[in-house]
Design a protein around this motif. Structure first.
Motif, PDB file in Angstrom:
ATOM      1  N   ILE A  38       0.873  -1.298   0.013  1.00 50.56           N
ATOM      2  CA  ILE A  38       0.010   0.056  -0.125  1.00 50.56           C
ATOM      3  C   ILE A  38       0.750   1.457  -0.148  1.00 50.56           C
ATOM      4  CG2 ILE A  38      -1.577   1.279   1.480  1.00 50.56           C
ATOM      5  CD1 ILE A  38      -2.733  -1.421   2.237  1.00 50.56           C
ATOM      6  N   ASP A  39       2.038   1.130   0.802  1.00 52.67           N
ATOM      7  CA  ASP A  39       2.856   2.334   0.729  1.00 52.67           C
ATOM      8  C   ASP A  39       3.649   2.678  -0.421  1.00 52.67           C
ATOM      9  OD1 ASP A  39       4.502   0.182   1.064  1.00 52.67           O
ATOM     10  OD2 ASP A  39       5.621   1.108   2.837  1.00 52.67           O
ATOM     11  N   ALA A  40       3.550   1.931  -1.423  1.00 51.51           N
ATOM     12  CA  ALA A  40       4.405   2.052  -2.900  1.00 51.51           C
ATOM     13  C   ALA A  40       3.577   2.699  -3.643  1.00 51.51           C
ATOM     14  CB  ALA A  40       4.617   0.623  -3.217  1.00 51.51           C
ATOM     15  N   GLU A  41       3.490   4.185  -4.011  1.00 53.27           N
ATOM     16  CA  GLU A  41       3.016   5.019  -4.806  1.00 53.27           C
ATOM     17  C   GLU A  41       3.612   5.540  -5.941  1.00 53.27           C
ATOM     18  OE1 GLU A  41       0.035   6.982  -1.353  1.00 53.27           O
ATOM     19  OE2 GLU A  41       2.056   7.730  -1.571  1.00 53.27           O
ATOM     20  N   ALA A  42       3.155   6.105  -7.071  1.00 51.10           N
ATOM     21  CA  ALA A  42       3.544   6.436  -8.100  1.00 51.10           C
ATOM     22  C   ALA A  42       3.221   8.061  -8.048  1.00 51.10           C
ATOM     23  CB  ALA A  42       3.104   5.853  -9.447  1.00 51.10           C
ATOM     24  N   ASP A  43       4.162   9.066  -8.312  1.00 55.10           N
ATOM     25  CA  ASP A  43       3.710  10.390  -8.393  1.00 55.10           C
ATOM     26  C   ASP A  43       3.144  10.630  -9.621  1.00 55.10           C
ATOM     27  OD1 ASP A  43       4.927  11.094  -5.953  1.00 55.10           O
ATOM     28  OD2 ASP A  43       7.040  11.142  -6.888  1.00 55.10           O
ATOM     29  N   HIS A  44       3.557  10.070 -10.932  1.00 52.97           N
ATOM     30  CA  HIS A  44       2.817  10.276 -12.200  1.00 52.97           C
ATOM     31  C   HIS A  44       2.624   8.996 -13.051  1.00 52.97           C
ATOM     32  CE1 HIS A  44       4.926  14.045 -11.285  1.00 52.97           C
ATOM     33  NE2 HIS A  44       4.010  14.613 -11.585  1.00 52.97           N
ATOM     34  N   VAL A  45       1.357   9.013 -13.698  1.00 52.42           N
ATOM     35  CA  VAL A  45       1.204   7.837 -14.629  1.00 52.42           C
ATOM     36  C   VAL A  45       0.881   8.294 -15.983  1.00 52.42           C
ATOM     37  CG1 VAL A  45      -0.498   5.991 -15.265  1.00 52.42           C
ATOM     38  CG2 VAL A  45       0.304   6.402 -12.836  1.00 52.42           C
ATOM     39  N   HIS A  46       1.939   7.900 -16.677  1.00 48.34           N
ATOM     40  CA  HIS A  46       1.944   8.404 -18.335  1.00 48.34           C
ATOM     41  C   HIS A  46       1.572   7.096 -19.161  1.00 48.34           C
ATOM     42  CE1 HIS A  46       4.462  11.628 -16.608  1.00 48.34           C
ATOM     43  NE2 HIS A  46       5.457  10.486 -16.320  1.00 48.34           N
ATOM     44  N   THR A  47       0.491   7.468 -20.147  1.00 47.76           N
ATOM     45  CA  THR A  47       0.048   6.136 -20.935  1.00 47.76           C
ATOM     46  C   THR A  47      -0.258   6.839 -22.243  1.00 47.76           C
ATOM     47  OG1 THR A  47      -1.681   4.956 -21.016  1.00 47.76           O
ATOM     48  CG2 THR A  47      -2.557   6.967 -20.483  1.00 47.76           C
ATOM     49  N   GLY A  48      -0.245   6.027 -23.347  1.00 45.34           N
ATOM     50  CA  GLY A  48      -0.457   6.351 -24.590  1.00 45.34           C
ATOM     51  C   GLY A  48      -0.935   4.993 -25.412  1.00 45.34           C
ATOM     52  N   GLY A  49      -1.739   5.212 -26.563  1.00 46.58           N
ATOM     53  CA  GLY A  49      -2.064   4.062 -27.210  1.00 46.58           C
ATOM     54  C   GLY A  49      -2.687   4.506 -28.640  1.00 46.58           C
ATOM     55  N   ILE A  50      -2.814   3.250 -29.290  1.00 49.19           N
ATOM     56  CA  ILE A  50      -3.539   3.542 -30.673  1.00 49.19           C
ATOM     57  C   ILE A  50      -4.457   2.553 -31.150  1.00 49.19           C
ATOM     58  CG2 ILE A  50      -1.692   4.603 -31.885  1.00 49.19           C
ATOM     59  CD1 ILE A  50      -0.957   1.887 -33.137  1.00 49.19           C
ATOM     60  N   SER A  51      -5.535   2.795 -31.349  1.00 52.24           N
ATOM     61  CA  SER A  51      -6.615   1.935 -31.815  1.00 52.24           C
ATOM     62  C   SER A  51      -6.753   1.730 -33.308  1.00 52.24           C
ATOM     63  CB  SER A  51      -7.873   2.599 -31.191  1.00 52.24           C
ATOM     64  OG  SER A  51      -7.798   2.369 -29.696  1.00 52.24           O
ATOM     65  N   TYR A  52      -6.974   0.736 -33.674  1.00 54.65           N
ATOM     66  CA  TYR A  52      -6.900   0.490 -35.235  1.00 54.65           C
ATOM     67  C   TYR A  52      -7.996  -0.601 -35.600  1.00 54.65           C
ATOM     68  CZ  TYR A  52      -5.061  -0.780 -39.960  1.00 54.65           C
ATOM     69  OH  TYR A  52      -4.946  -0.872 -41.310  1.00 54.65           O
ATOM     70  N   GLN A  53      -8.578  -0.285 -36.785  1.00 54.13           N
ATOM     71  CA  GLN A  53      -9.567  -1.098 -37.157  1.00 54.13           C
ATOM     72  C   GLN A  53      -9.516  -1.555 -38.489  1.00 54.13           C
ATOM     73  OE1 GLN A  53     -13.689  -0.129 -36.385  1.00 54.13           O
ATOM     74  NE2 GLN A  53     -14.661  -2.101 -37.080  1.00 54.13           N
ATOM     75  N   PRO A  54      -8.697  -2.703 -38.866  1.00 57.27           N
ATOM     76  CA  PRO A  54      -8.138  -2.778 -40.470  1.00 57.27           C
ATOM     77  C   PRO A  54      -9.206  -3.409 -41.178  1.00 57.27           C
ATOM     78  CG  PRO A  54      -7.226  -4.342 -38.884  1.00 57.27           C
ATOM     79  CD  PRO A  54      -7.832  -3.362 -38.156  1.00 57.27           C
ATOM     80  N   PHE A  55     -10.178  -4.059 -40.550  1.00 58.75           N
ATOM     81  CA  PHE A  55     -11.069  -4.832 -41.049  1.00 58.75           C
ATOM     82  C   PHE A  55     -12.472  -4.563 -40.383  1.00 58.75           C
ATOM     83  CE2 PHE A  55      -7.642  -7.625 -41.737  1.00 58.75           C
ATOM     84  CZ  PHE A  55      -7.617  -7.562 -43.170  1.00 58.75           C
TER      85      PHE A  55
END
Length: 471
Positions: free
Chosen positions: A239-256
């Protein structure tokens, strides 16, 4: 990614079945093209596009621990065990959305007030997880009703759940402030009277057809059952392990037309780097037979100061759903390859695995299998009424080789196993003043071996959600 022989066989069977029921139109390739329509060009103005809406949710849950498990509550200052816990809360959201201003760059705002009223306030019923069932995860108290120190219910609590400003150019929107966000690793979780939300900045772009992009950075989470903001921590780690920041990124693709895919990466500072790939494929015609195949894969490795110790985890799930008219039968296999839990961020729904149920079936080196059946009564003249039933089993949980420091208790897990079954019914009102109101009832039972983390418990939930529009 390492696939077991079972998973490879399942994929082979799936491909054969898919070929048998494939339709030409379901395989139509859709090229990536520039989106010629501009959402900002259609902006109507700040006040002209405004709206006030909301919802109110009556949320009831009755839990009973089995096989000697106990919750605790304080009676005359003394910790007292009980095998039952009851929570009953009314949660209400009122949300204001402005329209976007006209021009090349449009601006808008979103503000939502969250309020919860504790309908069940008896201290004995609002027992906590502390000192609870053998093998259950330790809790910080009641995680469903806001309670004061000592277990006394706070009769009602309120907060600003959402508060952000948005800037939009063409089909790209920048949001800054407290917001909803949805991704396989940072996702709003709404299984309580009120949902969580996240504070930070996010960009969503749909400048291309069939290909969208997201980038976001958050430093705080607004928990479901708290008034204040918190730093991010993991669901299963210290519980005492905390993150100061969370960075996220992604792509969504519908080829068919029949295939949707997404690829994401997330860094929880000093906890982990986590990567995700997901795909969903639909074949056939549900009036005859349709097959839906789902794949979810997560790779998690430690990062920075390694506050949760060394992490090297590969986890995936495969699901195959067969639908014929009103009936859907789904088979799901899930596997954890790692000596620690597959973990995700607390107060998020960042676990898109097929067997994430009452239990997440995410123990070290765990394998699990689920069979589920769903019935949609719209085919029998009762639209909005649905039933479902499932059973899932997990086995082979082995944490004896764990050498990290962030997941207490896993080293005692040697051959642990558990199972879960559930049944549910839901109804959505189709018309009239209560249109879109939903009522859902579920009963779930979970049974575990001595050191499996979730313990043995029965739970009944009854949730009614009523949406409304003011403006």
């Amino acid at each position: 990614m390492k696939l077991s022989n079972t998973a490879i066989l399942a994929l082979a069977i799936s491909s054969i079945t898919a070929t048998a029921y494939a339709e030409t139109q379901s395989q139509a390739f859709t090229p990536v093209t520039v989106n010629e329509k501009s959402a900002q060009a259609e902006a109507t103005g700040f006040l002209e596009g405004q709206s006030i809406s909301g919802s109110t949710r009556n949320w009831y849950a009755n839990e009973q621990l089995k096989r000697g498990g106990k919750f605790t509550y304080r009676k005359d200052g003394v910790a007292t065990p009980t095998d039952r816990r009851i929570n009953w809360v009314q949660g209400t959201i009122v949300k204001y959305n402005s329209g976007f201003t006209e021009g090349t760059v449009g601006f808008s705002t979103e503000v939502a007030a969250y309020n919860a009223i504790a309908l069940e306030r008896d201290r004995e019923n609002l027992a906590s997880n502390n000192g609870g069932a053998p093998g259950t995860r330790p809790g910080a108290g009641n995680n469903r009703t806001l309670t004061r120190e000592g277990g006394e219910a706070q009769g009602q609590w309120s907060k600003v759940g959402l508060a952000n400003v948005k800037a939009r150019i063409s089909n790209t929107t920048l949001t800054a402030g407290r917001m909803n966000f949805s991704s396989p690793q940072v996702d709003v979780i709404g299984n309580r009277p009120l949902p969580s939300s996240f504070e930070g900045i996010a960009i969503h772009s749909e400048e291309l057809n069939n290909l969208s992009f997201d980038l976001a950075s958050f430093d705080r989470v607004s928990p479901r059952t708290e008034e204040s903001l918190s730093k991010f921590r993991s669901e299963y780690g210290a519980i005492d392990a905390e993150a100061d920041h969370v960075h996220t990124g992604g792509i969504s693709y519908q080829p068919f037309a029949s295939l949707t895919t997404s690829l994401w990466g997330t860094q929880a500072e000093d906890l982990w780097n986590q990567y995700y790939f997901g795909a969903t494929h639909v074949l056939g015609d549900s009036s005859v037979l349709a097959l839906t195949t789902g794949l979810n894969y997560y790779k998690t490795v430690d990062e920075g100061k390694k506050k949760l110790g060394e992490i090297d985890n590969d986890t995936y799930s495969l699901s195959f759903g067969l639908t014929h008219q009103a009936h859907t039968l789904t088979f799901s296999y899930q596997e954890v390859n790692g000596n620690e839990y597959f973990d995700y961020l607390h107060e998020t729904n960042g676990i898109y695995l097929a067997n994430s149920l009452l239990s997440d079936f995410n123990g070290p080196n765990e394998k699990s299998f689920q069979v589920a059946y769903g019935l949609n009564m719209a085919e029998y003249g009762v639209p909005g009424l649905k039933f479902n039933i499932y059973q899932a089993r997990g086995w082979g949980i082995d944490g004896t080789h764990y050498k990290g420091g962030g997941y207490d208790g896993v080293q005692s897990m040697d051959g642990e196993h558990h199972y879960e079954y559930g049944i549910g019914a839901s109804y959505a009102v189709q018309s009239g003043p209560l249109k879109a109101t939903t009522v859902r009832a579920t009963y779930t039972a979970h049974r575990a071996s001595e050191n499996q983390a979730d313990g043995s418990i029965n739970e009944f939930r009854l949730v009614t959600t009523v949406p409304f529009n003011i403006l």
